[in-house]
Design a protein around this motif. Sequence first.
Motif, mmCIF file in Angstrom:
data_model
loop_
_atom_site.group_PDB
_atom_site.id
_atom_site.type_symbol
_atom_site.label_atom_id
_atom_site.label_comp_id
_atom_site.label_asym_id
_atom_site.label_seq_id
_atom_site.Cartn_x
_atom_site.Cartn_y
_atom_site.Cartn_z
ATOM 1 N N ASP A 1 0.837 -1.212 0.000
ATOM 2 C CA ASP A 1 0.000 0.000 0.000
ATOM 3 C C ASP A 1 0.860 1.245 0.000
ATOM 4 O OD1 ASP A 1 -2.531 -1.421 2.199
ATOM 5 O OD2 ASP A 1 -2.139 -1.646 0.062
ATOM 6 N N HIS A 2 1.985 1.190 0.739
ATOM 7 C CA HIS A 2 2.825 2.379 0.915
ATOM 8 C C HIS A 2 4.097 2.341 0.067
ATOM 9 C CE1 HIS A 2 0.132 3.203 4.219
ATOM 10 N NE2 HIS A 2 0.435 2.051 4.794
ATOM 11 N N GLY A 3 4.203 1.327 -0.820
ATOM 12 C CA GLY A 3 5.384 1.243 -1.670
ATOM 13 C C GLY A 3 6.655 0.863 -0.931
ATOM 14 N N GLU A 4 6.533 0.175 0.223
ATOM 15 C CA GLU A 4 7.704 -0.215 1.019
ATOM 16 C C GLU A 4 8.222 -1.548 0.494
ATOM 17 O OE1 GLU A 4 5.938 -0.260 4.830
ATOM 18 O OE2 GLU A 4 5.857 1.911 5.049
ATOM 19 N N LEU A 5 8.913 -1.520 -0.627
ATOM 20 C CA LEU A 5 9.307 -2.754 -1.308
ATOM 21 C C LEU A 5 10.380 -3.522 -0.548
ATOM 22 C CD1 LEU A 5 9.277 -1.650 -5.049
ATOM 23 C CD2 LEU A 5 7.439 -2.537 -3.606
ATOM 24 N N LEU B 1 10.902 -6.072 -9.832
ATOM 25 C CA LEU B 1 11.230 -5.111 -8.777
ATOM 26 C C LEU B 1 11.975 -5.766 -7.624
ATOM 27 C CD1 LEU B 1 7.865 -3.144 -8.721
ATOM 28 C CD2 LEU B 1 9.940 -2.612 -9.990
ATOM 29 N N LEU B 2 11.650 -7.025 -7.343
ATOM 30 C CA LEU B 2 12.363 -7.740 -6.283
ATOM 31 C C LEU B 2 12.251 -9.223 -6.526
ATOM 32 C CD1 LEU B 2 10.220 -9.073 -4.002
ATOM 33 C CD2 LEU B 2 9.873 -6.650 -3.521
ATOM 34 N N ASN B 3 13.229 -9.963 -5.996
ATOM 35 C CA ASN B 3 13.280 -11.422 -6.112
ATOM 36 C C ASN B 3 13.822 -11.948 -4.788
ATOM 37 O OD1 ASN B 3 14.142 -14.125 -6.612
ATOM 38 N ND2 ASN B 3 14.198 -13.709 -8.805
ATOM 39 N N THR B 4 13.037 -12.795 -4.112
ATOM 40 C CA THR B 4 13.437 -13.245 -2.774
ATOM 41 C C THR B 4 14.691 -14.114 -2.799
ATOM 42 O OG1 THR B 4 11.922 -15.138 -2.954
ATOM 43 C CG2 THR B 4 11.080 -13.144 -1.906
ATOM 44 N N ASN B 5 15.105 -14.611 -3.978
ATOM 45 C CA ASN B 5 16.353 -15.378 -4.081
ATOM 46 C C ASN B 5 17.567 -14.478 -4.259
ATOM 47 O OD1 ASN B 5 15.074 -17.765 -3.738
ATOM 48 N ND2 ASN B 5 15.574 -18.640 -5.738
ATOM 49 N N HIS B 6 17.319 -13.171 -4.408
ATOM 50 C CA HIS B 6 18.415 -12.220 -4.554
ATOM 51 C C HIS B 6 18.336 -11.204 -3.430
ATOM 52 C CE1 HIS B 6 18.125 -13.940 -8.580
ATOM 53 N NE2 HIS B 6 19.320 -13.456 -8.868
ATOM 54 N N PRO B 7 19.434 -10.786 -2.931
ATOM 55 C CA PRO B 7 19.401 -9.761 -1.873
ATOM 56 C C PRO B 7 18.749 -8.486 -2.402
ATOM 57 C CG PRO B 7 21.587 -10.753 -2.070
ATOM 58 C CD PRO B 7 20.825 -11.227 -3.253
ATOM 59 N N TRP B 8 18.191 -7.735 -1.478
ATOM 60 C CA TRP B 8 17.545 -6.469 -1.843
ATOM 61 C C TRP B 8 18.576 -5.508 -2.454
ATOM 62 C CZ3 TRP B 8 13.326 -4.185 -3.111
ATOM 63 C CH2 TRP B 8 13.252 -2.798 -3.086
ATOM 64 N N ARG C 1 1.009 -16.396 -11.126
ATOM 65 C CA ARG C 1 0.962 -14.932 -11.030
ATOM 66 C C ARG C 1 -0.429 -14.481 -10.567
ATOM 67 N NH1 ARG C 1 5.670 -13.677 -13.821
ATOM 68 N NH2 ARG C 1 6.130 -14.923 -15.674
ATOM 69 N N VAL C 2 -0.440 -13.471 -9.703
ATOM 70 C CA VAL C 2 -1.695 -12.831 -9.270
ATOM 71 C C VAL C 2 -1.531 -11.326 -9.395
ATOM 72 C CG1 VAL C 2 -2.271 -14.688 -7.671
ATOM 73 C CG2 VAL C 2 -1.044 -12.709 -6.832
ATOM 74 N N PRO C 3 -2.632 -10.617 -9.772
ATOM 75 C CA PRO C 3 -2.559 -9.151 -9.853
ATOM 76 C C PRO C 3 -2.634 -8.534 -8.462
ATOM 77 C CG PRO C 3 -4.766 -9.884 -10.388
ATOM 78 C CD PRO C 3 -3.941 -11.130 -10.185
ATOM 79 N N VAL C 4 -1.928 -7.435 -8.262
ATOM 80 C CA VAL C 4 -1.999 -6.659 -7.013
ATOM 81 C C VAL C 4 -2.790 -5.390 -7.333
ATOM 82 C CG1 VAL C 4 -0.704 -5.487 -5.217
ATOM 83 C CG2 VAL C 4 0.203 -7.581 -6.241
ATOM 84 N N MET C 5 -4.039 -5.355 -6.857
ATOM 85 C CA MET C 5 -4.954 -4.269 -7.172
ATOM 86 C C MET C 5 -5.022 -3.272 -6.023
ATOM 87 S SD MET C 5 -5.922 -5.363 -10.135
ATOM 88 C CE MET C 5 -7.196 -4.171 -10.492
ATOM 89 N N ARG C 6 -5.035 -2.014 -6.345
ATOM 90 C CA ARG C 6 -5.232 -0.952 -5.365
ATOM 91 C C ARG C 6 -6.151 0.109 -5.977
ATOM 92 N NH1 ARG C 6 -3.335 -4.391 -2.898
ATOM 93 N NH2 ARG C 6 -1.706 -4.343 -1.271
ATOM 94 N N ASP C 7 -7.240 0.377 -5.295
ATOM 95 C CA ASP C 7 -8.206 1.386 -5.748
ATOM 96 C C ASP C 7 -8.719 1.076 -7.148
ATOM 97 O OD1 ASP C 7 -6.242 3.950 -4.186
ATOM 98 O OD2 ASP C 7 -7.924 2.808 -3.371
ATOM 99 N N GLY C 8 -8.933 -0.248 -7.427
ATOM 100 C CA GLY C 8 -9.481 -0.650 -8.709
ATOM 101 C C GLY C 8 -8.489 -0.636 -9.852
ATOM 102 N N GLU C 9 -7.196 -0.412 -9.592
ATOM 103 C CA GLU C 9 -6.194 -0.367 -10.649
ATOM 104 C C GLU C 9 -5.076 -1.359 -10.349
ATOM 105 O OE1 GLU C 9 -6.700 4.362 -11.786
ATOM 106 O OE2 GLU C 9 -4.772 3.597 -11.118
ATOM 107 N N LEU C 10 -4.499 -1.907 -11.436
ATOM 108 C CA LEU C 10 -3.391 -2.846 -11.300
ATOM 109 C C LEU C 10 -2.114 -2.080 -10.967
ATOM 110 C CD1 LEU C 10 -2.362 -5.774 -11.617
ATOM 111 C CD2 LEU C 10 -1.870 -5.218 -14.005
ATOM 112 N N ARG C 11 -1.512 -2.437 -9.796
ATOM 113 C CA ARG C 11 -0.297 -1.756 -9.398
ATOM 114 C C ARG C 11 0.940 -2.647 -9.618
ATOM 115 N NH1 ARG C 11 -0.202 1.447 -3.824
ATOM 116 N NH2 ARG C 11 -1.855 2.508 -4.996
ATOM 117 N N TYR C 12 0.856 -3.920 -9.265
ATOM 118 C CA TYR C 12 1.968 -4.857 -9.437
ATOM 119 C C TYR C 12 1.415 -6.200 -9.896
ATOM 120 C CZ TYR C 12 4.097 -1.522 -6.130
ATOM 121 O OH TYR C 12 4.532 -0.407 -5.494
ATOM 122 N N VAL C 13 2.354 -7.090 -10.273
ATOM 123 C CA VAL C 13 2.043 -8.496 -10.512
ATOM 124 C C VAL C 13 2.948 -9.308 -9.599
ATOM 125 C CG1 VAL C 13 2.027 -10.378 -12.158
ATOM 126 C CG2 VAL C 13 1.332 -8.097 -12.893
#
Length: 751
Positions: A80-84, A114-121, A163-175
């Motif tokens: 929600d807050h973009g805290e990737l 944007l991120l991969n849990t097998n790779h460090p941030w 894959r699942v869509p990440v929806m916020r306020d009716g819009e696709l934000r991430y996959v």
Amino acid sequence: MSSPAPSLPLRWHLVRLVAGTLLPVVVFAAIVVFQLARLERRGAERRVLRSARSLATAFEREMSGSIRTLQALAESEHLDHGELEAFHTEGGRVSRTQPSWKQVMLLSTDGRILLNTNHPWGAPLPSLAEQESFARVLETLQPTVGGMTEGRGKQRALAFPIRVPVMRDGELRYVLTAVVTPDSLTDIVANPSNESEEWTRTLVDPRGRVVARTRAPARFVGQPSTPSFHESTRASLEGVYADVSMDGAPVYVAFSRTQPSDWTAAVVSPRRLLDAPVADSMLAVGGLGLALLLASTGGALLFSRRIERSIIQASDAAAALAQGNPPHMEPSGVRELTQLGEALERSGQLLRERERERDANLAAAETARAEAVEATKAKDVFLAMLGHELRNPLAPIVTSMEVLRRRGLAQTPEHEVISRQLQHVVRLVDDLLDMARLARGQLSLHREPLELSSVITRAVEAAAPLIERRRHVLETDVSTSSLPVLGDADRLTQVVANLLTNAAKYTPPGGHLRLQAGEHDGGIGLVVEDDGQGLARELIPRLFEPFIQGPRTLDRSEGGLGLGLALVRSLVEEHGGRVEAHSDGPGHGSRFTVWLPRHTQAEAPRPQEERQAPVPSGAAEVSGKRVRVLVVDDNVDAAEALAELLDMSGYEVAVAHDCPQALHQADTFRPEVALLDIGLPEVDGYGVAERIRERLGGASPVFAALTGFSQDGDRARSQAAGFRHHFVKPIDIEELISFVESLSPARDGAA
């Protein structure tokens, strides 16, 4: 007139029934030798097809579990807050709980990882390996399972994405993506039964690549399936056909395509197992069928006499019941006839009991009617209190939002969201109380001649924010004259606004709305059309009933109580009109038509300029002296917020929270206008006004009621008590300022 069919004794009917029933069995026994091999093979085909379905179901169940876990992860507040970075940690923790997951990835809508849990941030990430399922998510906004492909890493490992869509306020934000290895499907394809027909169990992705296989997986996993397999399985959702396996053996293939993943689950069996002849072992079936026919015919003759006697007794018992006498039957060897006799006896008892119950029910109904009348009165009192208690907390919130707006601190999207939702809550309260008044016949209409076009203009203004927010296109075809009606302008505006709001809610963003008004059936017709989700045929007859709504999403994003259309119908009928709904079905939009009687003496609508515009803060000063306003409310937050807003508008304001404080302020502050909350503790607003008049006499201020009670009876009482205006919480500050300024020419201190 045709002659009746000849009557035969029951025993001959039983013989005919037995013979007619068993003769097809005897015929079947004669030909079963030639058909059994084919039937047995079909049975084996059905078994392996059920096994393929079971394999498809097990795969889809495994995928559904992973999808649900991903959807739960997609609700993370970090997204929600973009805290990737925080989400990277959370995703890694969830991934470790899923044995089948290799890693979790978060993708932007343009395909960047944007991120991969097998790779460090923060570490460099490879590009996206499998594009097809990502494109499907962008197109459908639904979860999907992709095909198997080689990874971009050094090992080039085989895997497939979920894959699942990440929806916020009716819009696709991430996959959000979970990467799954083929090894995790080993347990799914493993054969849990000992069926001899099964030889190999296989899972194939939508592109025809083998993902899991029970025989020689190291050799075949990752290889494309045979062209004949791909062609046959793409032609239908499931089936059985003859083929040659990947290692060259003649086989039967039973397959089932999973839904919605569109993978193929296949069970392969050698042909020799299904084609083995079994006809010789079943030759005795024909002889058994003939013997059964002879034995059944003889048994029917032996037992028919006993059945006949029981049926005659049942006939006599039924005749006795018809004459009002107690029926009686001797126990029969046939259970159904015994039950019939018991039922006839119970029927006689029930007839007598029903007469007694009828008298008791009449008395109970009269008692229930009296209780219902009392319950209705209690409901009316409850709704009045509900409106008051809901409006009291809304008042300081709405007023505080206006203060922030005037200070220039309410320009953020969050403030706009709060403002819209507050307006939505106020509308819900108004709709609920309006329905209660309509049900009691207490809603009064202030009819006057007017042009319907003026009503439509106001309604379009009221619905415009929602229409613009959902990016709809509204077309209007309304004449500015020649649409005269006799009605309540506010209530007709509510009718049109409710129809427009309803159309906007149930039309996907970017839809088209159309509003027409003109002559229709000797009156005036108004039509609101949309190309939205439409209406089911069975819903239309009940659409205008209170609390009836169409299917809703789990989050109820459209909102509402199901009262809008019920109010529309009630208000239209109060004006002597009618309203109808039409739809060609779900997905084909809807059309609402309102018919109103034409009024031949209607006058032109009141111009828009009659609405009071906001008064600048400097307008509150008269000859250099600020108007003194006293606010009396036991809700401290509401009183302070309203006082601050009035002060910002240029008035001199004093605040009191009960009767003693109000009297003190009246003596020292000498207000020119007093806004009194009716529901004050100990001494209500009417009592406070009376005491102030006793103290100040001709120097008393102009009184206005400030209350959460909004029914017609409440307004009449405040007017009778000498209150010049009745403001309903949450108060409209522009209406309040307009009221105060309207008193300026005559502000001489008299109440």
